[in-house]
Design a protein around this motif. Sequence first.
Motif, mmCIF file in Angstrom:
data_model
loop_
_atom_site.group_PDB
_atom_site.id
_atom_site.type_symbol
_atom_site.label_atom_id
_atom_site.label_comp_id
_atom_site.label_asym_id
_atom_site.label_seq_id
_atom_site.Cartn_x
_atom_site.Cartn_y
_atom_site.Cartn_z
ATOM 1 N N ALA A 51 11.826 99.974 23.653
ATOM 2 C CA ALA A 51 11.403 98.976 24.636
ATOM 3 C C ALA A 51 10.542 97.901 23.992
ATOM 4 N N GLY A 52 10.966 96.651 24.149
ATOM 5 C CA GLY A 52 10.147 95.538 23.692
ATOM 6 C C GLY A 52 10.870 94.505 22.866
ATOM 7 N N VAL A 53 12.035 94.851 22.300
ATOM 8 C CA VAL A 53 12.788 93.889 21.493
ATOM 9 C C VAL A 53 13.572 92.959 22.415
ATOM 10 N N GLY A 54 13.429 91.669 22.174
ATOM 11 C CA GLY A 54 14.209 90.666 22.887
ATOM 12 C C GLY A 54 15.089 89.909 21.923
ATOM 13 N N ASN A 55 15.620 88.789 22.366
ATOM 14 C CA ASN A 55 16.633 88.089 21.594
ATOM 15 C C ASN A 55 16.100 87.498 20.293
ATOM 16 N N VAL A 56 14.851 87.057 20.300
ATOM 17 C CA VAL A 56 14.275 86.513 19.059
ATOM 18 C C VAL A 56 14.158 87.609 18.015
ATOM 19 N N TYR A 57 13.537 88.709 18.394
ATOM 20 C CA TYR A 57 13.355 89.796 17.426
ATOM 21 C C TYR A 57 14.687 90.422 17.030
ATOM 22 N N LYS A 58 15.658 90.424 17.933
ATOM 23 C CA LYS A 58 16.983 90.926 17.565
ATOM 24 C C LYS A 58 17.516 90.176 16.351
ATOM 25 N N SER A 59 17.526 88.849 16.441
ATOM 26 C CA SER A 59 18.051 88.045 15.346
ATOM 27 C C SER A 59 17.211 88.194 14.084
ATOM 28 N N GLU A 60 15.900 88.209 14.238
ATOM 29 C CA GLU A 60 15.014 88.301 13.070
ATOM 30 C C GLU A 60 15.109 89.667 12.400
ATOM 31 N N LEU A 61 15.191 90.732 13.183
ATOM 32 C CA LEU A 61 15.319 92.073 12.611
ATOM 33 C C LEU A 61 16.626 92.217 11.846
ATOM 34 N N CYS A 62 17.716 91.711 12.415
ATOM 35 C CA CYS A 62 18.993 91.798 11.718
ATOM 36 C C CYS A 62 18.937 91.042 10.390
ATOM 37 N N PHE A 63 18.264 89.893 10.391
ATOM 38 C CA PHE A 63 18.125 89.153 9.134
ATOM 39 C C PHE A 63 17.338 89.968 8.110
ATOM 40 N N LEU A 64 16.221 90.524 8.520
ATOM 41 C CA LEU A 64 15.378 91.283 7.591
ATOM 42 C C LEU A 64 16.076 92.537 7.086
ATOM 43 N N LEU A 65 17.006 93.067 7.870
ATOM 44 C CA LEU A 65 17.769 94.243 7.449
ATOM 45 C C LEU A 65 18.998 93.866 6.629
ATOM 46 N N GLY A 66 19.306 92.570 6.533
ATOM 47 C CA GLY A 66 20.452 92.115 5.760
ATOM 48 C C GLY A 66 21.777 92.452 6.404
ATOM 49 N N ALA A 67 21.794 92.581 7.733
ATOM 50 C CA ALA A 67 23.011 92.944 8.457
ATOM 51 C C ALA A 67 23.260 91.950 9.577
ATOM 52 N N THR A 68 24.519 91.625 9.836
ATOM 53 C CA THR A 68 24.823 90.756 10.964
ATOM 54 C C THR A 68 24.608 91.525 12.265
ATOM 55 N N PRO A 69 24.323 90.825 13.353
ATOM 56 C CA PRO A 69 24.135 91.503 14.635
ATOM 57 C C PRO A 69 25.397 92.191 15.157
ATOM 58 N N TRP A 70 26.551 91.897 14.558
ATOM 59 C CA TRP A 70 27.808 92.510 14.992
ATOM 60 C C TRP A 70 28.179 93.742 14.172
ATOM 61 N N LEU A 71 27.399 94.071 13.162
ATOM 62 C CA LEU A 71 27.658 95.275 12.375
ATOM 63 C C LEU A 71 27.478 96.508 13.255
ATOM 64 N N PRO A 72 28.438 97.432 13.290
ATOM 65 C CA PRO A 72 28.211 98.670 14.049
ATOM 66 C C PRO A 72 26.946 99.361 13.552
ATOM 67 N N VAL A 73 26.110 99.772 14.479
ATOM 68 C CA VAL A 73 24.819 100.317 14.079
ATOM 69 C C VAL A 73 24.984 101.535 13.173
ATOM 70 N N GLY A 74 26.066 102.272 13.343
ATOM 71 C CA GLY A 74 26.307 103.428 12.491
ATOM 72 C C GLY A 74 26.693 103.068 11.075
ATOM 73 N N ALA A 75 27.089 101.794 10.834
ATOM 74 C CA ALA A 75 27.454 101.344 9.491
ATOM 75 C C ALA A 75 26.250 100.829 8.708
ATOM 76 N N LEU A 76 25.111 100.751 9.358
ATOM 77 C CA LEU A 76 23.905 100.314 8.653
ATOM 78 C C LEU A 76 23.532 101.378 7.626
ATOM 79 N N PRO A 77 23.338 100.999 6.355
ATOM 80 C CA PRO A 77 22.966 102.000 5.343
ATOM 81 C C PRO A 77 21.779 102.843 5.793
#
Length: 279
Positions: free
Chosen positions: A161-187
């Motif tokens: 609880a607490g992540v919105g659209n800004v943090y979604k995009s920023e977190l995906c960038f910091l993780l080096g993954a696109t927002p469309w990557l299946p979450v299970g495919a994240l290393p």
Amino acid sequence: MPEGDTVWQTARRLHGALAGKVLTRSDLRVPRYATADLTGRAVLDVTPRGKHLLTRIEGGLTLHTHLQMDGSWKVYAAGQRWSGGPAHQIRVILGTADRTAVGYRLPVLDLLRTTDEHRAVGHLGPDLLGPDWDPEHALANLLADPARPLGEALLDQRNLAGVGNVYKSELCFLLGATPWLPVGALPADRAAKLPELARKLLEANRDRPVRSTTGRRGQDLFVYGRAPRPCLRCQTSVRAADQGAGSRERPTYWCPTCQTGPAPAPDAPQARRNRPTAR
């Protein structure tokens, strides 16, 4: 839409203005509660829960509100002119001898028994800024549907609880993954640090007037709202597209060089640029 850090700031402001004081004015401007009168009762506390606000009032009552896209709470001193919007947008007024809290454009407003708060927030996952934070539980929630796109999993408040659209995009960038990557495919190593990275970002910003994920003055965000400007790391043009279905579509930003994984084709409909960053 305001995110967890913004809601936390709102709760702190309301708590400072109302907690421990007796209400001298109460006006709930929704038909369901038009006759409810809270005057004479003390406000006990104002607590954030993810993106929800719980104003607990003497006598076992809780006023539950959610800001969603356009809602806001403003606090005014006695005699101060109200400036949050026209009068017809006011949904609730809570006044004490020296402060008045006014809720504008609140799409969610419920008066509950405090013992029934679970009806409003019981579905939420661990709160990134709350005492119930549990990174292992949050990670298990995120990975429960491994085929789900990472960005959608992050926005699902049942996961954390607490992540919105800004943090979604920023977190995906910091993780080096696109927002469309299946979450299970994240290393696995990156998935393991995702919950605490999210918490770190929100904690760092809960006391800031301007949200920053970069630590750079004047360049506050890595990708959100930056299309088609160059990526702060590699200078590739940041891209934008909507993610989600129907009314749940959200403008999403990513760097096609720094982030790996599936993404919409370059000629796909892009999200509207220059939308204001949620605060």
